[in-house]
Write a protein that holds these residues in place. Structure first.
Motif, PDB file in Angstrom:
ATOM      1  N   SER A 158      29.026  39.644  41.093  1.00 35.39           N
ATOM      2  CA  SER A 158      30.072  39.570  41.020  1.00 35.39           C
ATOM      3  C   SER A 158      29.707  39.723  39.003  1.00 35.39           C
ATOM      4  O   SER A 158      30.299  40.707  38.426  1.00 35.39           O
ATOM      5  CB  SER A 158      31.257  38.800  40.650  1.00 35.39           C
ATOM      6  OG  SER A 158      30.736  37.230  40.754  1.00 35.39           O
ATOM      7  N   ALA A 159      29.482  38.730  38.686  1.00 32.29           N
ATOM      8  CA  ALA A 159      28.762  39.019  37.076  1.00 32.29           C
ATOM      9  C   ALA A 159      28.208  40.613  36.988  1.00 32.29           C
ATOM     10  O   ALA A 159      28.477  40.892  35.761  1.00 32.29           O
ATOM     11  CB  ALA A 159      27.927  37.590  37.024  1.00 32.29           C
ATOM     12  N   TRP A 163      28.897  35.481  53.264  1.00 32.99           N
ATOM     13  CA  TRP A 163      30.050  35.102  52.663  1.00 32.99           C
ATOM     14  C   TRP A 163      29.845  34.893  51.400  1.00 32.99           C
ATOM     15  O   TRP A 163      31.056  35.430  50.530  1.00 32.99           O
ATOM     16  CB  TRP A 163      30.262  33.926  53.207  1.00 32.99           C
ATOM     17  CG  TRP A 163      31.426  32.371  52.953  1.00 32.99           C
ATOM     18  CD1 TRP A 163      32.558  32.271  53.452  1.00 32.99           C
ATOM     19  CD2 TRP A 163      31.311  32.171  51.655  1.00 32.99           C
ATOM     20  NE1 TRP A 163      33.538  31.419  52.659  1.00 32.99           N
ATOM     21  CE2 TRP A 163      32.719  31.420  51.752  1.00 32.99           C
ATOM     22  CE3 TRP A 163      30.192  31.589  50.740  1.00 32.99           C
ATOM     23  CZ2 TRP A 163      33.572  30.360  51.000  1.00 32.99           C
ATOM     24  CZ3 TRP A 163      31.056  30.862  49.882  1.00 32.99           C
ATOM     25  CH2 TRP A 163      31.852  30.050  49.748  1.00 32.99           C
ATOM     26  N   VAL A 164      28.670  34.992  50.875  1.00 30.52           N
ATOM     27  CA  VAL A 164      28.843  34.606  49.134  1.00 30.52           C
ATOM     28  C   VAL A 164      28.716  35.799  48.393  1.00 30.52           C
ATOM     29  O   VAL A 164      29.896  36.220  47.658  1.00 30.52           O
ATOM     30  CB  VAL A 164      27.552  34.801  49.214  1.00 30.52           C
ATOM     31  CG1 VAL A 164      27.455  34.412  46.672  1.00 30.52           C
ATOM     32  CG2 VAL A 164      27.276  32.891  49.065  1.00 30.52           C
ATOM     33  N   LEU A 165      28.743  37.523  48.965  1.00 29.65           N
ATOM     34  CA  LEU A 165      28.969  38.661  48.939  1.00 29.65           C
ATOM     35  C   LEU A 165      29.913  38.640  48.977  1.00 29.65           C
ATOM     36  O   LEU A 165      31.368  39.652  48.224  1.00 29.65           O
ATOM     37  CB  LEU A 165      28.020  39.528  49.733  1.00 29.65           C
ATOM     38  CG  LEU A 165      26.878  39.889  49.073  1.00 29.65           C
ATOM     39  CD1 LEU A 165      26.025  40.727  50.626  1.00 29.65           C
ATOM     40  CD2 LEU A 165      26.789  40.038  47.666  1.00 29.65           C
ATOM     41  N   HIS A 186      30.067  34.145  31.688  1.00 32.58           N
ATOM     42  CA  HIS A 186      29.383  33.238  32.148  1.00 32.58           C
ATOM     43  C   HIS A 186      29.109  33.217  33.810  1.00 32.58           C
ATOM     44  O   HIS A 186      29.743  32.329  34.266  1.00 32.58           O
ATOM     45  CB  HIS A 186      29.346  31.791  31.446  1.00 32.58           C
ATOM     46  CG  HIS A 186      28.136  30.817  31.574  1.00 32.58           C
ATOM     47  ND1 HIS A 186      28.209  29.886  30.113  1.00 32.58           N
ATOM     48  CD2 HIS A 186      27.370  30.887  32.102  1.00 32.58           C
ATOM     49  CE1 HIS A 186      27.209  29.147  30.163  1.00 32.58           C
ATOM     50  NE2 HIS A 186      26.489  29.575  31.743  1.00 32.58           N
ATOM     51  N   ALA A 187      27.843  33.032  34.054  1.00 36.81           N
ATOM     52  CA  ALA A 187      27.606  33.269  35.877  1.00 36.81           C
ATOM     53  C   ALA A 187      27.057  32.048  36.233  1.00 36.81           C
ATOM     54  O   ALA A 187      25.638  32.043  35.186  1.00 36.81           O
ATOM     55  CB  ALA A 187      26.674  34.884  36.308  1.00 36.81           C
ATOM     56  N   ASN A 191      35.732  39.409  45.774  1.00 44.08           N
ATOM     57  CA  ASN A 191      37.170  38.785  45.354  1.00 44.08           C
ATOM     58  C   ASN A 191      36.973  38.123  43.921  1.00 44.08           C
ATOM     59  O   ASN A 191      38.024  38.496  43.365  1.00 44.08           O
ATOM     60  CB  ASN A 191      37.551  37.684  46.600  1.00 44.08           C
ATOM     61  CG  ASN A 191      37.929  38.622  47.885  1.00 44.08           C
ATOM     62  OD1 ASN A 191      38.254  39.812  47.504  1.00 44.08           O
ATOM     63  ND2 ASN A 191      38.345  38.154  48.701  1.00 44.08           N
ATOM     64  N   MET A 192      36.040  37.603  43.786  1.00 48.62           N
ATOM     65  CA  MET A 192      35.726  36.914  41.863  1.00 48.62           C
ATOM     66  C   MET A 192      36.023  38.391  41.192  1.00 48.62           C
ATOM     67  O   MET A 192      36.999  38.338  40.286  1.00 48.62           O
ATOM     68  CB  MET A 192      34.758  36.492  41.484  1.00 48.62           C
ATOM     69  CG  MET A 192      34.866  34.903  42.905  1.00 48.62           C
ATOM     70  SD  MET A 192      33.088  33.405  42.898  1.00 48.62           S
ATOM     71  CE  MET A 192      32.477  34.039  41.337  1.00 48.62           C
ATOM     72  N   ALA A 193      35.236  39.623  41.619  1.00 51.61           N
ATOM     73  CA  ALA A 193      35.078  40.933  40.394  1.00 51.61           C
ATOM     74  C   ALA A 193      36.412  41.402  40.494  1.00 51.61           C
ATOM     75  O   ALA A 193      37.155  41.419  39.337  1.00 51.61           O
ATOM     76  CB  ALA A 193      34.175  41.741  41.002  1.00 51.61           C
ATOM     77  N   ALA A 194      37.274  41.671  41.719  1.00 51.96           N
ATOM     78  CA  ALA A 194      38.439  41.902  41.611  1.00 51.96           C
ATOM     79  C   ALA A 194      39.798  40.788  40.910  1.00 51.96           C
ATOM     80  O   ALA A 194      40.609  41.643  40.489  1.00 51.96           O
ATOM     81  CB  ALA A 194      39.077  41.687  42.661  1.00 51.96           C
TER      82      ALA A 194
END
Length: 186
Positions: A108-109, A73-75, A99-100, A80-83
């Protein structure tokens, strides 16, 4: 300075303490004249976009694929955060710093840091070893290793106390001067 905050929680979605810290820090940075964009998880009926008193908040949903465990789920969330962050940079220009917040945004960071050559700052709010008095199984080892990777990739690591500075330095073998203490008061 244009700052990208990556976090899995931001008010009104509050799972633990990260949401409040990111919220308060983001508003302090706005007050100090910086531009802050938060990319976070979209839960329920929360809006995909919100201007929270100057903080640009973008919420992303997870993939339609149903993960079999929390790590998956986290991956998926991180992809989606990176996209979303990539889309925002294509539309509005690059960020000056990423800032992660904790391991939940580490993937994503790291992707964004390496793809766009943007400095990365990481705040470690807690560690898996600290939460569980050690690392005892493969899931905890994965989280611990992801925490290490985030601190390794970061130019600077922020913690909220001198105790956490010693804990993170000892746990991950970081140079002591790479870790800075910023109390959770803004």
């Amino acid at each position: 300075m244009k700052i990208l905050m990556l976090t899995w929680e931001y008010p009104p979605r509050i799972v633990g303490g990260i949401a409040r810290v990111v919220h308060d820090l983001s508003h302090r940075l706005i007050k100090d004249g910086h531009e802050v964009t938060v990319v976070t998880y979209k839960e329920g009926d929360l809006p995909e976009y919100e201007n929270d008193k100057g903080v640009e908040v973008y919420r992303v949903e997870n993939f339609m694929i149903h993960p079999t465990n929390f790590i998956e789920w986290v991956l998926q969330l991180n992809f989606n955060m990176a996209a979303k962050a990539t889309q925002l940079m294509n539309e509005n220009g690059r960020f000056d710093v990423i800032h992660a917040h904790d391991w939940l945004a580490a993937t994503s960071a790291k992707m964004l840091k390496q793809a766009f050559d943007i400095p990365l700052v990481a705040t470690i709010h807690a560690t898996e070893a600290g939460r569980n008095s050690g690392v005892h199984d493969e899931t905890q080892r994965y989280i611990n290793d992801t925490e290490w990777m985030l601190t390794y990739e970061a130019t600077e690591v922020i913690v909220n106390s001198n105790f956490m500075k010693g804990h993170v330095q000892g746990l991950f073998g970081l140079p002591f001067d790479k870790i800075n203490v910023v109390p959770n008061r803004y």
